[in-house]
Design an enzyme around this catalytic site. Structure first.
Site, PDB file in Angstrom:
ATOM      1  N   GLU A 101       0.832  -1.207   0.000  1.00 30.34           N
ATOM      2  CA  GLU A 101       0.000   0.000   0.000  1.00 30.34           C
ATOM      3  C   GLU A 101       0.863   1.252   0.000  1.00 30.34           C
ATOM      4  O   GLU A 101       1.821   1.353   0.774  1.00 30.34           O
ATOM      5  CB  GLU A 101      -0.910  -0.016   1.237  1.00 30.34           C
ATOM      6  CG  GLU A 101      -2.274   0.549   0.991  1.00 30.34           C
ATOM      7  CD  GLU A 101      -3.090  -0.323   0.037  1.00 30.34           C
ATOM      8  OE1 GLU A 101      -3.200   0.064  -1.149  1.00 30.34           O
ATOM      9  OE2 GLU A 101      -3.612  -1.352   0.463  1.00 30.34           O
ATOM     10  N   GLY A 151     -16.813   4.367  -2.478  1.00 26.19           N
ATOM     11  CA  GLY A 151     -16.104   4.812  -1.284  1.00 26.19           C
ATOM     12  C   GLY A 151     -15.562   3.699  -0.420  1.00 26.19           C
ATOM     13  O   GLY A 151     -15.085   3.955   0.687  1.00 26.19           O
ATOM     14  N   ALA A 152     -15.608   2.449  -0.887  1.00 27.69           N
ATOM     15  CA  ALA A 152     -15.140   1.322  -0.084  1.00 27.69           C
ATOM     16  C   ALA A 152     -13.664   1.015  -0.316  1.00 27.69           C
ATOM     17  O   ALA A 152     -13.125   0.087   0.272  1.00 27.69           O
ATOM     18  CB  ALA A 152     -15.982   0.077  -0.385  1.00 27.69           C
ATOM     19  N   ASP A 203      -4.105   0.116  -9.634  1.00 30.38           N
ATOM     20  CA  ASP A 203      -5.527  -0.186  -9.789  1.00 30.38           C
ATOM     21  C   ASP A 203      -5.877  -0.532 -11.229  1.00 30.38           C
ATOM     22  O   ASP A 203      -6.604  -1.498 -11.496  1.00 30.38           O
ATOM     23  CB  ASP A 203      -6.371   0.997  -9.313  1.00 30.38           C
ATOM     24  CG  ASP A 203      -6.247   1.243  -7.824  1.00 30.38           C
ATOM     25  OD1 ASP A 203      -5.638   0.394  -7.139  1.00 30.38           O
ATOM     26  OD2 ASP A 203      -6.744   2.277  -7.347  1.00 30.38           O
ATOM     27  N   SER A 243     -25.354   6.745 -16.260  1.00 23.76           N
ATOM     28  CA  SER A 243     -25.107   5.693 -15.281  1.00 23.76           C
ATOM     29  C   SER A 243     -26.410   5.273 -14.634  1.00 23.76           C
ATOM     30  O   SER A 243     -27.282   6.109 -14.354  1.00 23.76           O
ATOM     31  CB  SER A 243     -24.139   6.185 -14.199  1.00 23.76           C
ATOM     32  OG  SER A 243     -24.063   5.257 -13.132  1.00 23.76           O
ATOM     33  N   LEU A 298     -12.299  -0.081  -3.155  1.00 23.21           N
ATOM     34  CA  LEU A 298     -12.151  -1.255  -4.016  1.00 23.21           C
ATOM     35  C   LEU A 298     -11.919  -0.859  -5.466  1.00 23.21           C
ATOM     36  O   LEU A 298     -12.069  -1.671  -6.367  1.00 23.21           O
ATOM     37  CB  LEU A 298     -13.382  -2.157  -3.893  1.00 23.21           C
ATOM     38  CG  LEU A 298     -13.689  -2.644  -2.469  1.00 23.21           C
ATOM     39  CD1 LEU A 298     -14.924  -3.531  -2.460  1.00 23.21           C
ATOM     40  CD2 LEU A 298     -12.488  -3.379  -1.880  1.00 23.21           C
ATOM     41  N   SER A 314     -13.256   3.568  -9.392  1.00 19.13           N
ATOM     42  CA  SER A 314     -12.866   4.547 -10.412  1.00 19.13           C
ATOM     43  C   SER A 314     -12.016   3.891 -11.497  1.00 19.13           C
ATOM     44  O   SER A 314     -12.237   4.117 -12.700  1.00 19.13           O
ATOM     45  CB  SER A 314     -12.113   5.714  -9.773  1.00 19.13           C
ATOM     46  OG  SER A 314     -10.972   5.267  -9.078  1.00 19.13           O
ATOM     47  N   GLU A 336      -6.642   9.437 -15.148  1.00 19.28           N
ATOM     48  CA  GLU A 336      -7.009   9.785 -13.772  1.00 19.28           C
ATOM     49  C   GLU A 336      -6.091  10.867 -13.221  1.00 19.28           C
ATOM     50  O   GLU A 336      -6.540  11.783 -12.513  1.00 19.28           O
ATOM     51  CB  GLU A 336      -6.970   8.547 -12.872  1.00 19.28           C
ATOM     52  CG  GLU A 336      -7.489   8.821 -11.478  1.00 19.28           C
ATOM     53  CD  GLU A 336      -7.932   7.573 -10.739  1.00 19.28           C
ATOM     54  OE1 GLU A 336      -8.159   7.679  -9.523  1.00 19.28           O
ATOM     55  OE2 GLU A 336      -8.067   6.501 -11.365  1.00 19.28           O
ATOM     56  N   THR A 342       2.893   2.061  -2.162  1.00 18.14           N
ATOM     57  CA  THR A 342       4.177   1.777  -2.805  1.00 18.14           C
ATOM     58  C   THR A 342       4.132   2.052  -4.298  1.00 18.14           C
ATOM     59  O   THR A 342       5.173   2.249  -4.929  1.00 18.14           O
ATOM     60  CB  THR A 342       4.581   0.310  -2.582  1.00 18.14           C
ATOM     61  OG1 THR A 342       3.484  -0.532  -2.971  1.00 18.14           O
ATOM     62  CG2 THR A 342       4.928   0.050  -1.129  1.00 18.14           C
TER      63      THR A 342
END
Length: 386
Positions: free
Chosen positions: A34, A125-126, A175, A68, A128, A131, A163, A36
């Site tokens: 994380e 917002g979790a 991601d 959406s 995961l 985005s 992004e 990194t």
């Protein structure tokens, strides 16, 4: 989220014509590694079965129109526009910056306009990576629609660029790579400097284990200042140490001794030791010692809490309650300040762990957490033919 055929039918109802296909890209869980990625380091994510689906059809007018099923607002924008983040869209349209940003970056490689209907079963917002899933599903759709062939590692970098430049989030490469490159039953060992990756077998159920994702219901937003501040602190520390990125620090004790600012020392200690934890975790997985990952997860969480200072009360409580209930290990995942926790537990103790975490939340008057059993799944793909 509806199935791909239902999404295709919904597209026809919205746009008055049939889509040319439906594409899906998954969310991800980062097993370890994380903060990194933007330090040119190592990460070990895997893809979830949950994700974002996009039904799409080509347009030849240079316009991208996005809708959406999770948002009321529709957005229409020129593909050849400027930077999305500078256009000041209202809050109810902010989600559309991701697909529009991808369209504007990919335009340089030969894609054009499209009509998109988006659906998602990833909790917002979790932590995961909803985005990146949206970016990657959009990128796959646009490339197929316009006959543009870009290999998956390069496409991941273009989605990351969208992004960074278009949305204004200084994320690393993890991601998007996880969403596009992961395979079922594996985690992805990714070198974020070179972009090289390898598939590492990871099937907890085969070792009698369950990996739970606990959505703490404390939502986060990476466009907030804390994430950017951590990245800036890492870059400052690297500059003071005379290295290109913190991944290049070989002598941790020497580096810590040469930095005067205690905050920068803490940031360096986390990044350097977290890279070592990723490499150790890969070794454990290749040796089929999945249960031993628990110690790595615990060490990662303590480092994220104390050295990188990005944990939050619900995450700390979740890890503590899970360990007391018999879990092998756990840690916060994602950028921090909200989101999810992963817990590695023997399968026969999973219910006990869930009950213990829920009880700890109840004692504190917090919104009950939500639980997901994470199964390493495949990356983005086209799910319906043309």
């Amino acid at each position: 989220m509806t199935g791909p055929h239902a999404l295709a039918d919904a597209f026809t109802g919205v746009f008055g014509r049939e889509p040319e296909g439906v594409w899906h890209a998954p969310g991800r869980v980062n097993l370890i590694g994380e903060h990194t990625d933007y330090n040119d380091g190592f990460v070990l994510p895997f893809a979830l079965s949950l994700g974002v689906s996009v039904a799409a059809a080509r347009r030849d007018d240079g316009v991208i129109e996005v809708r959406s099923r999770q948002a009321a607002a529709a957005v229409t924008a020129p593909v050849d526009g400027g930077t999305v983040v500078s256009e000041g869209w209202p809050p109810d349209q902010a989600w559309a910056a991701y697909p529009v940003g991808v369209a504007r970056v990919l335009r340089e490689h030969g894609t054009g306009g499209a009509s998109l209907l988006i659906d998602s079963d990833l909790p917002q917002g979790a932590g995961l990576s909803s985005s990146a899933a949206l970016e990657c599903a959009t990128a796959l759709a646009l490339c197929d629609l316009h006959g543009v062939d870009i290999d998956r590692p390069a496409l991941a970098r273009l989605a990351q660029r969208a992004e960074n430049e278009q949305v204004g989030v200084p994320c690393g490469l993890m991601d998007q790579s996880a969403s596009l490159l992961c395979t079922a039953g594996h985690a992805l060992m990714l070198d974020c400097r070179s972009g090289l990756s390898s598939q590492v077998p990871f099937a907890p159920a085969g070792s009698g284990l369950t990996l739970l994702v606990v959505d703490t219901r404390a939502s986060h937003a990476l466009t907030g200042g804390e994430y950017g501040r951590r990245r800036a602190e890492c870059e400052e520390a690297a500059a003071l140490l005379g290295v290109d990125a913190l991944r290049d620090v070989k002598d941790l004790a020497g580096a810590l001794g040469s930095l005067r600012h205690p905050v920068l020392r803490r940031r360096v200690q986390h990044v350097v030791t977290e890279n070592h934890r990723v490499e150790a975790a890969v070794g454990l997985l290749r040796a089929e010692a999945v249960a031993e990952l628990g110690a790595m997860l615990n060490a990662s969480h303590l480092s994220l809490r104390d050295q990188f200072e990005v944990s939050w009360p619900e995450a700390d409580t979740t890890v503590g309650a899970a360990l007391r209930a018999g879990a092998r290990g756990g840690r916060m995942v994602g950028g921090g300040f909200g989101g999810s926790v992963i817990v590695l537990t023997p399968a026969d103790r999973a219910d006990r762990v869930r009950d213990a975490v829920a009880a700890a939340y109840g004692e504190r008057g917090w919104t009950p957490p939500e639980f997901l059993e994470a199964v390493p799944s495949g990356g983005g793909r086209r799910v319906t033919p043309a």
